[in-house]
Write a protein that holds these residues in place. Structure first.
Motif, mmCIF file in Angstrom:
data_model
loop_
_atom_site.group_PDB
_atom_site.id
_atom_site.type_symbol
_atom_site.label_atom_id
_atom_site.label_comp_id
_atom_site.label_asym_id
_atom_site.label_seq_id
_atom_site.Cartn_x
_atom_site.Cartn_y
_atom_site.Cartn_z
ATOM 1 N N THR A 166 1.513 -2.349 -2.983
ATOM 2 C CA THR A 166 0.640 -2.798 -1.886
ATOM 3 C C THR A 166 -0.722 -3.239 -2.415
ATOM 4 O O THR A 166 -1.477 -3.882 -1.709
ATOM 5 C CB THR A 166 0.434 -1.677 -0.841
ATOM 6 O OG1 THR A 166 0.004 -0.493 -1.522
ATOM 7 C CG2 THR A 166 1.702 -1.376 -0.081
ATOM 8 N N ILE A 225 2.277 -2.084 5.779
ATOM 9 C CA ILE A 225 1.287 -2.917 5.079
ATOM 10 C C ILE A 225 1.879 -4.299 4.792
ATOM 11 O O ILE A 225 1.253 -5.335 5.038
ATOM 12 C CB ILE A 225 0.825 -2.222 3.765
ATOM 13 C CG1 ILE A 225 0.028 -0.955 4.096
ATOM 14 C CG2 ILE A 225 0.004 -3.166 2.894
ATOM 15 C CD1 ILE A 225 -0.189 0.000 2.924
ATOM 16 N N ASP A 268 4.336 3.582 5.519
ATOM 17 C CA ASP A 268 3.075 2.852 5.336
ATOM 18 C C ASP A 268 3.305 1.572 4.536
ATOM 19 O O ASP A 268 2.740 0.520 4.842
ATOM 20 C CB ASP A 268 2.051 3.708 4.561
ATOM 21 C CG ASP A 268 1.243 4.601 5.499
ATOM 22 O OD1 ASP A 268 1.390 4.439 6.718
ATOM 23 O OD2 ASP A 268 0.478 5.450 5.007
#
Ligand code: KG4
Ligand code: ZN
Length: 345
Positions: free
Chosen positions: A202, A254, A250
């Motif tokens: 990420t 993202i 998450d």
């Protein structure tokens, strides 16, 4: 047109009736989970043999309960791939044989296209084009969906699929198969903040995923704790499950957000087994509210494998004039980006 859908790509025998005018009319599923649980994962040969045992009775039961007969069926759709070769062959040969016997067309459906279009079985449906996040046991990908059969892959996993990472995490924590629901259940007892796991890839641009490092991080954390505690305590197991689930969801969040910005789309479709994960659904609903986008999920039982999604896609393709000759040919490996719009084969 009334279409009978047959799904046998992995460990669920599933059938459904979908009508082009009346929508979904019936669906039935037999799960092999209990049989495979003993081995900690799917045993391909056992899966194929069990599909043989269950498929005909399941079709019979569904027809009887819904008040339809085989004579009402105007087309047959079966999962052609990707999946386990032996398991796929059971559905393909049954689908082809039924179609031949009834004198109706048959079509082989791409399993992931089934997942991707499963939100179309719900009341609130997305409009093309939209962004899709496909998260299953074998795939993790973001696709730009211009229409049925028009899928441009924007990013995908370079190694493990996210569902596979859930399954492997469950195994190393000693939780039961299938791993996704077990990890989610264990995480409910976890204390937030004890561990912080990485959100892989990420911190660099792009929409690809990688989950094998996260899996290794989980393993290392568990082993270190085992050394300290001799045997992982219940609390530690739950804390690790929670930290893993937070990191995995998450990461999906993202990347989905980034893909929405990149495409400018304001609709996100989430499909596949991991789409049943409550934490993922909550987080995505939250960003939908904050950023004024719409998120579409199938109901949880249509996130995991089912016959309805195969009957639906089969109906689209049969209505567009597609059908197959009688050869029973499955495609255990098949990229979704190779598909063409219905009728454009
Ligand atoms: O779509 P699916 O039923 O089969 C494939 O096409 O692969 O997805 C199965 C995957 C498995 O890895 C399973 O552990 C995961 O979906 N899964 C979940 C949940 N339910 C199923 N993962 C996280 N949370 C869940 N509630
Ligand atoms: Zn699936």
């Amino acid at each position: 047109m009334l279409v009978l859908g047959i799904e046998t790509s992995c460990d669920e025998t599933a059938v459904a009736l979908y009508d082009s005018d009346r929508g979904l009319l019936a669906d039935r599923l037999y799960s092999q989970i209990a049989m495979h649980a003993e081995y900690g994962g799917v045993v391909p040969e056992l899966a194929a043999r069990d599909h043989i045992r269950k498929l005909v009775p399941l079709i019979r039961e569904m027809l009887e309960e819904s008040g339809f007969s085989l004579q009402d069926v105007g087309g047959v759709a079966y999962t052609r791939g990707p999946g386990l070769a032996g398991a796929l062959l059971v559905g393909a040969s049954m689908g082809q044989a039924l179609a031949m016997g009834l004198g109706v067309p048959a079509v082989g459906v791409h399993h992931m296209e089934g997942h991707l279009l499963a939100p179309m079985l719900e009341e609130s449906q997305p409009q093309f084009p939209f962004l899709a996040l496909l998260v299953s046991g074998g795939h993790t990908l973001l696709a730009d969906v211009a229409g049925p059969g028009e899928y441009k892959i924007l990013g995908e996993s370079l190694d493990d699929a996210v569902g596979e990472a859930f399954d492997k995490t469950a195994k190393l924590l000693g939780l039961s198969y299938p791993g996704g629901p077990s990890v989610a259940k264990e995480a409910e007892q976890g204390q937030a903040g004890r561990f912080k796991f990485p959100r892989p890839m990420t911190d660099r641009p792009g929409l690809d995923f990688s989950f094998s490092g996260l899996k290794t991080f989980t393993l290392t954390t568990a082993r270190k704790l085992e050394e300290k505690e001799h045997k992982l305590t219940d609390q530690s197991r739950a804390d690790i499950a929670l930290a893993f689930q937070e990191a995995a969801t998450d990461t999906l969040l993202i990347k989905s957000r980034r893909a929405l910005q990149q495409t400018g789309y304001d609709q996100l479709v989430v499909a596949g087994g991991v789409g049943a994960n409550k934490t993922l659904r909550q987080k995505l609903n939250q960003i939908a509210e904050q950023e004024n986008i719409s998120v579409y999920f199938p109901r949880p039982e249509f996130c995991t494998d089912n016959g309805a999604m195969i009957a639906y896609v089969g109906c689209l393709r049969l209505q567009a004039g597609e059908s197959e000759d009688m050869a029973v040919a499955v495609k255990p490996r098949w990229k979704i980006s190779e598909l063409k719009p219905p009728g454009k084969i």
